[in-house]
Design a protein around this motif. Structure first.
Motif, PDB file in Angstrom:
ATOM      1  N   SER A   1       1.970   6.123  11.124  1.00 38.58           N
ATOM      2  CA  SER A   1       0.997   5.245  11.794  1.00 38.58           C
ATOM      3  C   SER A   1       0.903   3.873  11.126  1.00 38.58           C
ATOM      4  O   SER A   1       0.104   3.040  11.547  1.00 38.58           O
ATOM      5  N   LYS A   2       1.688   3.674  10.079  1.00 40.51           N
ATOM      6  CA  LYS A   2       1.736   2.415   9.331  1.00 40.51           C
ATOM      7  C   LYS A   2       0.425   2.089   8.612  1.00 40.51           C
ATOM      8  O   LYS A   2       0.137   0.943   8.303  1.00 40.51           O
ATOM      9  N   GLU A   3      -0.358   3.134   8.333  1.00 40.02           N
ATOM     10  CA  GLU A   3      -1.561   2.983   7.514  1.00 40.02           C
ATOM     11  C   GLU A   3      -1.171   2.576   6.090  1.00 40.02           C
ATOM     12  O   GLU A   3      -1.928   1.903   5.395  1.00 40.02           O
TER      13      GLU A   3
ATOM     14  N   TYR B   1      -3.665  11.310  -1.000  1.00 37.71           N
ATOM     15  CA  TYR B   1      -3.852  12.246   0.101  1.00 37.71           C
ATOM     16  C   TYR B   1      -3.973  13.694  -0.376  1.00 37.71           C
ATOM     17  O   TYR B   1      -3.821  14.613   0.415  1.00 37.71           O
TER      18      TYR B   1
ATOM     19  N   ALA C   1       0.166   9.215   7.875  1.00 45.24           N
ATOM     20  CA  ALA C   1      -0.224   7.880   7.395  1.00 45.24           C
ATOM     21  C   ALA C   1       0.963   6.924   7.390  1.00 45.24           C
ATOM     22  O   ALA C   1       0.825   5.747   7.740  1.00 45.24           O
TER      23      ALA C   1
ATOM     24  N   LYS D   1       0.844  -1.191   0.000  1.00 44.17           N
ATOM     25  CA  LYS D   1       0.000   0.000   0.000  1.00 44.17           C
ATOM     26  C   LYS D   1       0.887   1.251   0.000  1.00 44.17           C
ATOM     27  O   LYS D   1       1.728   1.415   0.875  1.00 44.17           O
TER      28      LYS D   1
END
Length: 148
Positions: A54-56, A31, A51, A2
Motif C-alpha cells: 500500500s506504499k505506507e 509491525y 504496508a 520510512k
C-alpha cells in the motif's frame, strides 16, 4: 525514508537491536512481534507486506529463524517482492534485477551483518533494464489475473 520491520519470536532480539541502529537514519515502523514468546510468522509477514504493497512504507525488513518462512509468507501479499538474503551480492542482485521491496533475514546474523545488508538494500537502485521490467510486469499481470 520510512522502513517497516517485523519478526517472529526467533527474530525478535535482532529486530530490537536493528530498530535502535536504524532509528538514527530512518523512520521505523515496528509491525511486531513484541517478545520472544512463540508466535506465527505469517501474521506479522502479512502486516508488513500489506504496508509495503500500500506504499505506507518504502521498504520492509522481515526476520525469522531462517528468513525463509517469513519470506514465503510476505510473498503471498500482492505487490510484494520479498527476498531472503545472506550476502551483499544477494542484496545487490535482488534490488537491481528484481526490485525487491522486502529484505528477509535470519536470526543468526550479527547486528553489523544485518545492518550492512539493510543499508545496501535501501540504497541500491532498481536497474530499470528492459528485461527486468518485462519480467516484473509478467509477475504483476499474473497477480492481477490469479488469486494468490
Amino acid at each position: 525514508m520510512k522502513l517497516g520491520i517485523t519478526s517472529d519470536h526467533r527474530g525478535y532480539n535482532l529486530k530490537k537491536e536493528l530498530i535502535k541502529e536504524l532509528n538514527q537514519n530512518y523512520e521505523i515502523i515496528d509491525y511486531g512481534c513484541t517478545s520472544t514468546e512463540s508466535v506465527d510468522y505469517p501474521d506479522y509477514a502479512f502486516k508488513l507486506g500489506t504496508a509495503v504493497a500500500s506504499k505506507e512504507i518504502d521498504f520492509g525488513i522481515a526476520i525469522c529463524g531462517s528468513g525463509i518462512g517469513i519470506s514465503i509468507a510476505c510473498n503471498k501479499v500482492k505487490g510484494v517482492r520479498a527476498s531472503r538474503v545472506l550476502t551483499l551480492e544477494d542484496v545487490i542482485e535482488t534490488r537491481k534485477d528484481n526490485d525487491a521491496n522486502i529484505i528477509c533475514l535470519n536470526e543468526h546474523m550479527s547486528l553489523s551483518e544485518a545492518y550492512d545488508l539493510i543499508i545496501n538494500f535501501t540504497t541500491t537502485p532498481f536497474s530499470n533494464e528492459e528485461r527486468h521490467l518485462r519480467r516484473l510486469n509478467k509477475i504483476k499481470q499474473y497477480e492481477e489475473t490469479h488469486e494468490c
